[in-house]
Motif scaffolding. Structure first.
Motif, PDB file in Angstrom:
ATOM      1  N   ALA A 106       2.641  14.930 -28.813  1.00 55.92           N
ATOM      2  CA  ALA A 106       3.566  15.819 -28.119  1.00 55.92           C
ATOM      3  C   ALA A 106       4.965  15.736 -28.713  1.00 55.92           C
ATOM      4  CB  ALA A 106       3.597  15.466 -26.633  1.00 55.92           C
ATOM      5  N   VAL A 107       5.427  14.527 -29.039  1.00 50.72           N
ATOM      6  CA  VAL A 107       6.753  14.364 -29.638  1.00 50.72           C
ATOM      7  C   VAL A 107       6.817  15.049 -30.999  1.00 50.72           C
ATOM      8  CG1 VAL A 107       8.322  12.660 -30.649  1.00 50.72           C
ATOM      9  CG2 VAL A 107       7.372  12.291 -28.358  1.00 50.72           C
ATOM     10  N   ALA A 108       5.748  14.954 -31.771  1.00 46.90           N
ATOM     11  CA  ALA A 108       5.717  15.614 -33.084  1.00 46.90           C
ATOM     12  C   ALA A 108       5.904  17.122 -32.933  1.00 46.90           C
ATOM     13  CB  ALA A 108       4.398  15.307 -33.790  1.00 46.90           C
ATOM     14  N   GLU A 109       5.314  17.706 -31.905  1.00 47.05           N
ATOM     15  CA  GLU A 109       5.473  19.145 -31.663  1.00 47.05           C
ATOM     16  C   GLU A 109       6.920  19.466 -31.328  1.00 47.05           C
ATOM     17  OE1 GLU A 109       3.336  22.717 -29.058  1.00 47.05           O
ATOM     18  OE2 GLU A 109       2.528  20.676 -29.042  1.00 47.05           O
ATOM     19  N   LEU A 110       7.536  18.646 -30.477  1.00 49.81           N
ATOM     20  CA  LEU A 110       8.946  18.852 -30.150  1.00 49.81           C
ATOM     21  C   LEU A 110       9.821  18.749 -31.396  1.00 49.81           C
ATOM     22  CD1 LEU A 110      11.295  18.974 -27.963  1.00 49.81           C
ATOM     23  CD2 LEU A 110      11.348  16.494 -28.243  1.00 49.81           C
ATOM     24  N   LEU A 111       9.578  17.746 -32.236  1.00 48.49           N
ATOM     25  CA  LEU A 111      10.397  17.549 -33.420  1.00 48.49           C
ATOM     26  C   LEU A 111      10.288  18.731 -34.382  1.00 48.49           C
ATOM     27  CD1 LEU A 111       9.707  13.758 -34.087  1.00 48.49           C
ATOM     28  CD2 LEU A 111      11.777  14.781 -33.133  1.00 48.49           C
ATOM     29  N   GLU A 112       9.147  19.373 -34.398  1.00 44.67           N
ATOM     30  CA  GLU A 112       8.983  20.572 -35.226  1.00 44.67           C
ATOM     31  C   GLU A 112       9.882  21.688 -34.710  1.00 44.67           C
ATOM     32  OE1 GLU A 112       7.896  22.451 -38.495  1.00 44.67           O
ATOM     33  OE2 GLU A 112       7.239  20.424 -37.980  1.00 44.67           O
ATOM     34  N   TRP A 113       9.981  21.827 -33.382  1.00 43.87           N
ATOM     35  CA  TRP A 113      10.884  22.830 -32.808  1.00 43.87           C
ATOM     36  C   TRP A 113      12.336  22.503 -33.154  1.00 43.87           C
ATOM     37  CZ3 TRP A 113       8.443  22.277 -27.282  1.00 43.87           C
ATOM     38  CH2 TRP A 113       7.159  22.825 -27.293  1.00 43.87           C
ATOM     39  N   VAL A 114      12.661  21.216 -33.120  1.00 46.86           N
ATOM     40  CA  VAL A 114      14.027  20.784 -33.454  1.00 46.86           C
ATOM     41  C   VAL A 114      14.376  21.211 -34.880  1.00 46.86           C
ATOM     42  CG1 VAL A 114      15.513  18.770 -33.827  1.00 46.86           C
ATOM     43  CG2 VAL A 114      14.017  18.861 -31.824  1.00 46.86           C
ATOM     44  N   LYS A 115      13.450  20.996 -35.811  1.00 46.46           N
ATOM     45  CA  LYS A 115      13.685  21.403 -37.205  1.00 46.46           C
ATOM     46  C   LYS A 115      13.853  22.902 -37.323  1.00 46.46           C
ATOM     47  CE  LYS A 115      11.071  17.691 -39.491  1.00 46.46           C
ATOM     48  NZ  LYS A 115       9.860  17.401 -40.303  1.00 46.46           N
ATOM     49  N   GLU A 116      13.025  23.643 -36.615  1.00 45.08           N
ATOM     50  CA  GLU A 116      13.042  25.101 -36.738  1.00 45.08           C
ATOM     51  C   GLU A 116      14.363  25.702 -36.280  1.00 45.08           C
ATOM     52  OE1 GLU A 116       8.191  25.588 -36.126  1.00 45.08           O
ATOM     53  OE2 GLU A 116       9.575  26.279 -34.562  1.00 45.08           O
ATOM     54  N   ILE A 117      15.035  25.074 -35.337  1.00 45.61           N
ATOM     55  CA  ILE A 117      16.313  25.623 -34.868  1.00 45.61           C
ATOM     56  C   ILE A 117      17.505  24.957 -35.558  1.00 45.61           C
ATOM     57  CG2 ILE A 117      15.386  26.302 -32.631  1.00 45.61           C
ATOM     58  CD1 ILE A 117      16.663  23.853 -31.405  1.00 45.61           C
ATOM     59  N   GLY A 118      17.227  24.031 -36.499  1.00 46.24           N
ATOM     60  CA  GLY A 118      18.299  23.436 -37.276  1.00 46.24           C
ATOM     61  C   GLY A 118      19.066  22.340 -36.583  1.00 46.24           C
ATOM     62  N   ASP A 119      18.532  21.784 -35.503  1.00 45.93           N
ATOM     63  CA  ASP A 119      19.172  20.662 -34.833  1.00 45.93           C
ATOM     64  C   ASP A 119      18.717  19.350 -35.481  1.00 45.93           C
ATOM     65  OD1 ASP A 119      21.061  21.406 -32.949  1.00 45.93           O
ATOM     66  OD2 ASP A 119      19.549  21.939 -31.469  1.00 45.93           O
ATOM     67  N   ARG A 120      19.315  18.256 -35.033  1.00 51.79           N
ATOM     68  CA  ARG A 120      19.000  16.963 -35.616  1.00 51.79           C
ATOM     69  C   ARG A 120      18.868  15.912 -34.535  1.00 51.79           C
ATOM     70  NH1 ARG A 120      23.096  13.036 -38.984  1.00 51.79           N
ATOM     71  NH2 ARG A 120      21.554  11.472 -39.590  1.00 51.79           N
ATOM     72  N   PHE A 121      17.775  15.149 -34.570  1.00 53.94           N
ATOM     73  CA  PHE A 121      17.624  13.954 -33.770  1.00 53.94           C
ATOM     74  C   PHE A 121      17.673  12.774 -34.745  1.00 53.94           C
ATOM     75  CE2 PHE A 121      15.051  15.845 -29.948  1.00 53.94           C
ATOM     76  CZ  PHE A 121      16.102  16.729 -29.718  1.00 53.94           C
ATOM     77  N   VAL A 122      18.407  11.729 -34.406  1.00 51.86           N
ATOM     78  CA  VAL A 122      18.627  10.605 -35.309  1.00 51.86           C
ATOM     79  C   VAL A 122      17.597   9.517 -35.034  1.00 51.86           C
ATOM     80  CG1 VAL A 122      20.270   8.860 -36.092  1.00 51.86           C
ATOM     81  CG2 VAL A 122      21.084  11.137 -35.417  1.00 51.86           C
ATOM     82  N   PHE A 123      16.816   9.163 -36.061  1.00 51.77           N
ATOM     83  CA  PHE A 123      15.736   8.193 -35.895  1.00 51.77           C
ATOM     84  C   PHE A 123      16.205   6.786 -36.224  1.00 51.77           C
ATOM     85  CE2 PHE A 123      11.804   6.021 -37.405  1.00 51.77           C
ATOM     86  CZ  PHE A 123      11.106   6.086 -36.202  1.00 51.77           C
ATOM     87  N   SER A 124      15.846   5.838 -35.344  1.00 47.57           N
ATOM     88  CA  SER A 124      16.121   4.419 -35.554  1.00 47.57           C
ATOM     89  C   SER A 124      14.802   3.737 -35.898  1.00 47.57           C
ATOM     90  CB  SER A 124      16.729   3.786 -34.303  1.00 47.57           C
ATOM     91  OG  SER A 124      17.931   4.441 -33.945  1.00 47.57           O
ATOM     92  N   PRO A 125      14.580   3.372 -37.166  1.00 48.81           N
ATOM     93  CA  PRO A 125      13.260   2.867 -37.587  1.00 48.81           C
ATOM     94  C   PRO A 125      12.807   1.606 -36.857  1.00 48.81           C
ATOM     95  CG  PRO A 125      14.580   3.485 -39.489  1.00 48.81           C
ATOM     96  CD  PRO A 125      15.495   3.531 -38.312  1.00 48.81           C
ATOM     97  N   LYS A 126      13.703   0.636 -36.668  1.00 46.82           N
ATOM     98  CA  LYS A 126      13.288  -0.632 -36.079  1.00 46.82           C
ATOM     99  C   LYS A 126      12.758  -0.454 -34.666  1.00 46.82           C
ATOM    100  CE  LYS A 126      14.810  -5.401 -35.375  1.00 46.82           C
ATOM    101  NZ  LYS A 126      15.944  -6.362 -35.481  1.00 46.82           N
TER     102      LYS A 126
END
Length: 600
Positions: A106-126
Motif C-alpha cells: 500500500a505504501v508503494a502505491e502511495l509513493l508512486e502517487w507522490v512521484k507523479e505529482i512531483g512531491d517529495r517524501f524524505v527516506f531515512s534508511p536506518k
C-alpha cells in the motif's frame, strides 16, 4: 420526508487514507463506489496533521518501495514481534500480520502517487521511514483518487447513522453541512473510514475526531473494544494561536531540532525522564519514546494535577537566545519540503522562538490526544460481523492493542486496500435492500432542529471534554474515573434533549448534536473500561494500580449496545503466530524494558 437519494454498490464514509484506498480497491472489484466525506478529500481526517514520519520494515522497503539503502536488518519478522510486544499482548495477531504484509504494498502505491505529482517524501534508511507533511500526503491521496473518476464524491456531507434492513447494513443517512439537505445513501456494503475518537480539549489532531464511525457501528450492532487506550504526546498549549500543534514532540527529535528540552512543572521542578540506559530507544523502536514521555513526565505532573492540570514546560534556559533561534531555524529547514519558508504549517518558527525566549526561554505544553487504539472490532478482511459493514483505519481496534507502535498512515493505507476489496466482493453477490430504520435515523438527525429550548450541543461537547480532561486523561486513578464515568453516563442521557434552532444551513449547533451523541457514547465506553481495568497497560496508566497484570487483565473490554445501553464482555487475544507473555510487571516502564527494549 423529502431528501436526496444516492445509490451505489459500495459507500465509503471518510476521505483520508483509509477512505481513498478503500474506494479504489472496491472499484477495482467492479463495484460502483460513492464516498461521503465530512470535509474535503485529502484535507479531512488526521492525516492532514502529519508532521513526522511513517514506515515499513527495511526488507520490504527495498523489495516494494524502491529504497535500496533501507535497513535490511529490520525484517518483517522483527516488525511483527514489535507490534505484538508494543501492543502489550492484547493486539490481534492476524491484523498485525496483515499490517506487516500489506503495508509495504500500500505504501508503494502511495509513493508512486507522490512521484507523479512531483512531491517529495524524505527516506531515512536506518529507521526505514519516510518523513512527510500532511498537506503533501493529502495531495497524493487526491491524485490517487483521480485515477478512477467514476468514483462519486460527496464532500461536506456529515453522516449521522447507518441504515439497516433486518440486521444488514444497507446504506447511511446524513446531511450537507452547508445546505442542510438530507441525503440517503443506498448501498449494498458500507466501509467506515471515519477515524478514531479524541474526547479531550487538548488534542493534536483535527478537531472533529468525535468517534462518529465507532458510535454508528455500535448502533448498527457491531462491537467496539480497547476504548480506554488513548495515545498522548507533547503538544502546544501556549501561544494560544498554535494550541494543539504537535510541534513540541517534533522538537524532541535530535535529527530535527538540535537542542534538548528540560521538562518542568509550573513551579519549575524538573519532571525527570530517566537517564538509565535501559530506557534508551533506537531507530526501530523510536515511537516507544511517546509512551515513555507519558510515563515519566506524567507521573510528576499528576502529583500536582489539581493545581496545574495538563500543563508543563519545555525549558530551554540552559541555552542562549542564539541557540534557540538557530534550533528553530534548523526545524524550518527540515520542514521546507512541505511548508512555506520559515513555517511549520501556519506557525512562524522565528516568531515562536522569540515568544519562547520572552517567556523565560520556556514553552508551555501539555499532553495532547493524538490517537485512539480502540474502535470497531474487525477480522482480517475488515468485516465487522454485521452483514454489509466493513471498517478500515483508526476507526478499528485490534492492530495496536494498548499502544500504537506502528504508523497510522501505513495502517490506513494497508487496511483500506483489503477492506475495499472485501466490500466489493460482498457487494457483487448482495441485493440492494430497502432500510427499515430510515424514518428513525432521520428523525434522530433532525430532532434538534425542532426544539427551541434544550441542551446546547456546543456546550455538551465542551462538557464531555471537561469531564474527560479531569478524569480520563494521560494519568488516571479509580476515584477520578468513577466520578467521570458517573458524569458521562448522566450527560449522555441528557443528549436526547439537544436543541439546535437556527435553521438548516451551516448550523454549528446541529452539526455538534451529531458529534456530541457519538463522542459521549465513545467516552462512556472508554471510561467504563478504564475504571474496571485495575492495572496499568500501554497508554492506560493508573497511579493507584501501576502494575502490568497479565495474570488477571490480559484481555480487552468489548462493548455492544442493547436498548440504548452499553454492555461489556471480555475478549481474549489469540496466540495465532507468537506465544503471549504471561509474566506480570511492577509497572509499565519495566514492562517496556523487558519486552521491547531488551529484545532489540
Amino acid at each position: 420526508m423529502k431528501h436526496n437519494v444516492v445509490t451505489s454498490d459500495v459507500l465509503v464514509i471518510g476521505g483520508s487514507g483509509a477512505g481513498v484506498m478503500s474506494a479504489l480497491a472496491a472499484a477495482k472489484e467492479g463495484a460502483s463506489v460513492v464516498m461521503a466525506v465530512k470535509g474535503k478529500v485529502g484535507k479531512s481526517g488526521n492525516a492532514i496533521m502529519l508532521g513526522g514520519s511513517f514506515g515499513v520494515d527495511g526488507v520490504s522497503a527495498r523489495k516494494y518501495c524502491g529504497e535500496p539503502e533501507a535497513n535490511a536488518d529490520y525484517t518483517p519478522e522483527k516488525l511483527f514481534e514489535k507490534l505484538v510486544s508494543c501492543g502489550f499482548q492484547i493486539g490481534d495477531q492476524r491484523l498485525q500480520k496483515h499490517f506487516v504484509e500489506m503495508g509495504p504494498i500500500a505504501v508503494a502505491e502511495l509513493l508512486e502517487w507522490v512521484k507523479e505529482i512531483g512531491d517529495r517524501f524524505v527516506f531515512s534508511p536506518k529507521a526505514s521511514r519516510w518523513r512527510a507533511g500532511g498537506v503533501a500526503f493529502g495531495r497524493a491521496l487526491k491524485h490517487g483518487l483521480e485515477q478512477n473518476r467514476e468514483i462519486l464524491v460527496y464532500e461536506d456531507t456529515f453522516i449521522s447513522d447507518l441504515l439497516t434492513c433486518g440486521g444488514q447494513v444497507c446504506g447511511a443517512v446524513g446531511m450537507n453541512v452547508y445546505t442542510g439537505e438530507l441525503v440517503e445513501f443506498k448501498a449494498k456494503a458500507v466501509i467506515l473510514c471515519t477515524g478514531g475518537y479524541q474526547p479531550h480539549s487538548l488534542k493534536n489532531t483535527i478537531s472533529d475526531m468525535t468517534g462518529d464511525g465507532i458510535a454508528m457501528a455500535l448502533r448498527a450492532g457491531a462491537k467496539a473494544k480497547d476504548m480506554e487506550f488513548l495515545l498522548y504526546i507533547p503538544t502546544i498549549v501556549e501561544p494560544a494561536y498554535a494550541r494543539g500543534s504537535l510541534l513540541p514532540f517534533q522538537c524532541t527529535m535530535p535529527n530535527l531540532f538540535p537542542i534538548r528540552e528540560k521538562a518542568t512543572d509550573l513551579d519549575g521542578d524538573e519532571l525527570v525522564y530517566s537517564k538509565d540506559p535501559k530506557y534508551k530507544t533506537n531507530a526501530s523502536n523510536s515511537k516507544v519514546k511517546k509512551l515513555l514521555m507519558q510515563y515519566f513526565y506524567g507521573e510528576g505532573m499528576y502529583k500536582k494535577w489539581d493545581q496545574y492540570g495538563n500543563r508543563f514546560y519545555f525549558d530551554y534556559s540552559a541555552y542562549s537566545e542564539k541557540d534557540i533561534y538557530d534550533a528553530f531555524e534548523e526545524m524550518a529547514r527540515q520542514q521546507s519540503h512541505w511548508h512555506r519558508k520559515g513555517k511549520y504549517h501556519f506557525i512562524d518558527l522565528k516568531k515562536l522562538a522569540g515568544e519562547i525566549i520572552a517567556n523565560g526561554r520556556r514553552w508551555m505544553v501539555g499532553f495532547g490526544n493524538e490517537y485512539s487504539m480502540g474502535g470497531v472490532v474487525v477480522d482480517d478482511t475488515f468485516f465487522t460481523g454485521v452483514p454489509g459493514l466493513y471498517a478500515a483505519g483508526e476507526v478499528t481496534s485490534g492492530l495496536f492493542g494498548a499502544f500504537r507502535s506502528g504508523d497510522g498512515l501505513t495502517e490506513m493505507l494497508a487496511n483500506g486496500k483489503v477492506a475495499g476489496r472485501s466490500a466489493g466482493l460482498y457487494a457483487a453477490g448482495a441485493a440492494q435492500l430497502e432500510p427499515d430504520n430510515l424514518a428513525q435515523a432521520a428523525g434522530a438527525l433532525t430532532a434538534p432542529l425542532g426544539r427551541t429550548e434544550g441542551v446546547s450541543p456546543v456546550e455538551a461537547m465542551r462538557r464531555i471534554e471537561a469531564v474527560c480532561d479531569e478524569g480520563f486523561n494521560f494519568y488516571r486513578d479509580g476515584q477520578r474515573l468513577e466520578k467521570a464515568y458517573t458524569e458521562i453516563c448522566q450527560l449522555r442521557r441528557s443528549l436526547d434533549q439537544m436543541a439546535a434552532p437556527g435553521g438548516e444551513r451551516y448550523n454549528l449547533e446541529w452539526m455538534n448534536s451529531i458529534a456530541a451523541r457519538n463522542l459521549a457514547l465513545c467516552a462512556e465506553s472508554g471510561l467504563y473500561s478504564a475504571l474496571h481495568r485495575t492495572e496499568s497497560r500501554g497508554c492506560h496508566l493508573r497511579s493507584d494500580c501501576p502494575q502490568v497484570d497479565n495474570t488477571n487483565f490480559r484481555y480487552s473490554f468489548a462493548a455492544s449496545l442493547h436498548g440504548g445501553e452499553l454492555e461489556y464482555e471480555k475478549a481474549y487475544p489469540e496466540a495465532v503466530y507468537q506465544p503471549l507473555d504471561d509474566r506480570d510487571y511492577p509497572d509499565v516502564g519495566e514492562c517496556i524494558v523487558k519486552t521491547i527494549l531488551e529484545v532489540e
